[in-house]
Motif scaffolding. Structure first.
Motif, short mmCIF file in Angstrom:
data_model
loop_
_atom_site.label_atom_id
_atom_site.label_comp_id
_atom_site.label_asym_id
_atom_site.label_seq_id
_atom_site.Cartn_x
_atom_site.Cartn_y
_atom_site.Cartn_z
N THR A 1 0.82 -1.15 -0.20
CA THR A 1 -0.07 -0.02 -0.09
C THR A 1 0.80 1.20 0.10
O THR A 1 0.45 2.18 -0.66
CB THR A 1 -1.00 0.14 1.17
OG1 THR A 1 -1.59 -1.20 1.24
CG2 THR A 1 -1.97 1.31 1.23
N GLN A 2 2.15 1.23 0.84
CA GLN A 2 2.84 2.35 0.91
C GLN A 2 3.49 2.43 -0.52
O GLN A 2 3.49 3.77 -0.99
CB GLN A 2 3.99 2.11 1.79
CG GLN A 2 4.97 3.22 1.81
CD GLN A 2 6.35 2.74 2.91
OE1 GLN A 2 6.62 3.39 3.47
NE2 GLN A 2 6.87 1.48 2.43
N ALA A 3 3.84 1.50 -1.29
CA ALA A 3 4.51 1.71 -2.22
C ALA A 3 3.64 2.31 -3.52
O ALA A 3 3.90 3.19 -4.26
CB ALA A 3 5.15 0.51 -3.06
N ALA A 4 2.39 1.83 -3.40
CA ALA A 4 1.35 2.48 -4.41
C ALA A 4 0.87 3.89 -4.07
O ALA A 4 0.48 4.60 -4.88
CB ALA A 4 -0.09 1.67 -4.31
N CYS A 5 1.32 4.46 -2.83
CA CYS A 5 0.78 5.69 -2.38
C CYS A 5 2.03 6.68 -2.42
O CYS A 5 1.56 7.91 -2.65
CB CYS A 5 0.23 5.74 -1.01
SG CYS A 5 -1.43 4.96 -0.99
N TYR A 6 3.17 6.34 -2.20
CA TYR A 6 4.33 7.43 -1.93
C TYR A 6 5.43 7.25 -2.97
O TYR A 6 5.42 6.00 -3.53
CB TYR A 6 5.09 7.20 -0.69
CG TYR A 6 4.02 7.50 0.54
CD1 TYR A 6 3.42 8.70 0.81
CD2 TYR A 6 3.58 6.51 1.38
CE1 TYR A 6 2.34 9.02 1.78
CE2 TYR A 6 2.78 6.93 2.56
CZ TYR A 6 2.14 8.19 2.45
OH TYR A 6 1.36 8.40 3.76
N GLY A 7 6.19 8.33 -3.04
CA GLY A 7 7.26 8.07 -4.31
C GLY A 7 8.44 7.25 -3.50
O GLY A 7 8.18 7.46 -2.06
N ALA A 8 9.18 6.81 -4.30
CA ALA A 8 10.21 6.19 -3.52
C ALA A 8 11.00 6.55 -2.55
O ALA A 8 11.29 5.96 -1.51
CB ALA A 8 11.31 5.73 -4.92
N GLY A 9 11.47 7.83 -2.43
CA GLY A 9 12.05 8.44 -1.28
C GLY A 9 11.28 8.39 0.12
O GLY A 9 11.77 8.74 1.20
N PHE A 10 9.92 8.27 0.14
CA PHE A 10 9.14 8.37 1.14
C PHE A 10 8.92 6.85 1.53
O PHE A 10 8.46 6.53 2.76
CB PHE A 10 7.86 8.95 0.83
CG PHE A 10 7.96 10.56 0.71
CD1 PHE A 10 7.71 11.23 2.02
CD2 PHE A 10 8.09 11.22 -0.34
CE1 PHE A 10 8.01 12.41 1.94
CE2 PHE A 10 8.07 12.45 -0.40
CZ PHE A 10 8.15 13.31 0.78
N ASN A 11 9.02 5.94 0.91
CA ASN A 11 9.15 4.52 1.32
C ASN A 11 9.98 4.18 2.12
O ASN A 11 11.00 4.21 2.10
CB ASN A 11 9.07 3.54 -0.12
CG ASN A 11 8.01 3.71 -0.91
OD1 ASN A 11 6.76 3.97 -0.55
ND2 ASN A 11 8.26 3.34 -2.29
#
Length: 170
Positions: free
Chosen positions: A18-28
């Protein structure tokens, strides 16, 4: 209507998707960081299962009792405080396939209720990122200008548009 429940370590693989679908790579943030946060404050982590996709999360929210002005470093641990005065909401994500169902709002309202019930906290704080400031402002959060160099440095790690916000009791 989907039920809000406590997030558990078994949910971490779905949370990461879910995180990967919502945030840019720097925020994962990595699984180890989430696992540590769940250990530090398990009673302030919630999720909603995705009814259409078994084994997936529709949304999740992680926070912890904190103090106004204290910011969690991106990819950092939740820092327990002796006398919290607010619930810090660190991470709210709603799966793109589940948006428009008010899941974010429901999770935040649930968090407010739990913070009051568990810790007597009525204030809340967070860092608004990735264009989310209007959402948080609709929920009553106001930007608080920070002045301490340490806080400004932590805030800057979230990007140029990041804003520290506080919601006072109604």
């Amino acid at each position: 209507m989907s039920t809000i429940r406590q997030l558990t370590a078994a949910d971490l693989p779905a949370l990461l998707r879910t995180q990967a679908a919502c945030y840019g790579a720097g925020f994962n943030e990595p699984e180890a960081v989430f696992a540590q946060r769940l250990q530090q404050s398990p009673q302030s982590a919630w999720c909603v299962d995705d009814a259409a996709r078994p084994g997936e999360l529709a949304a999740y929210l992680l926070g912890y009792p904190s103090r106004i002005g204290q910011i969690t470093a991106l990819h950092g641990s939740f820092e327990p405080v002796a006398q919290p005065d607010c619930l810090y909401l660190h991470d709210l994500a709603v799966s793109p396939t589940c948006q428009g169902q008010a899941l974010g709002l429901r999770l935040v309202q649930h968090a407010w209720g739990q913070a009051t019930q568990l810790w007597g906290l009525r204030r809340s704080a967070l860092v608004a990122v990735q264009g989310s400031l209007p959402f948080w402002q609709r929920l009553g959060y106001e930007v608080l200008e920070l002045r301490e160099p340490e806080h400004l440095s932590l805030l800057a790690a979230y990007g140029a548009e990041a804003r520290y916000c506080v919601r006072q009791p109604a």
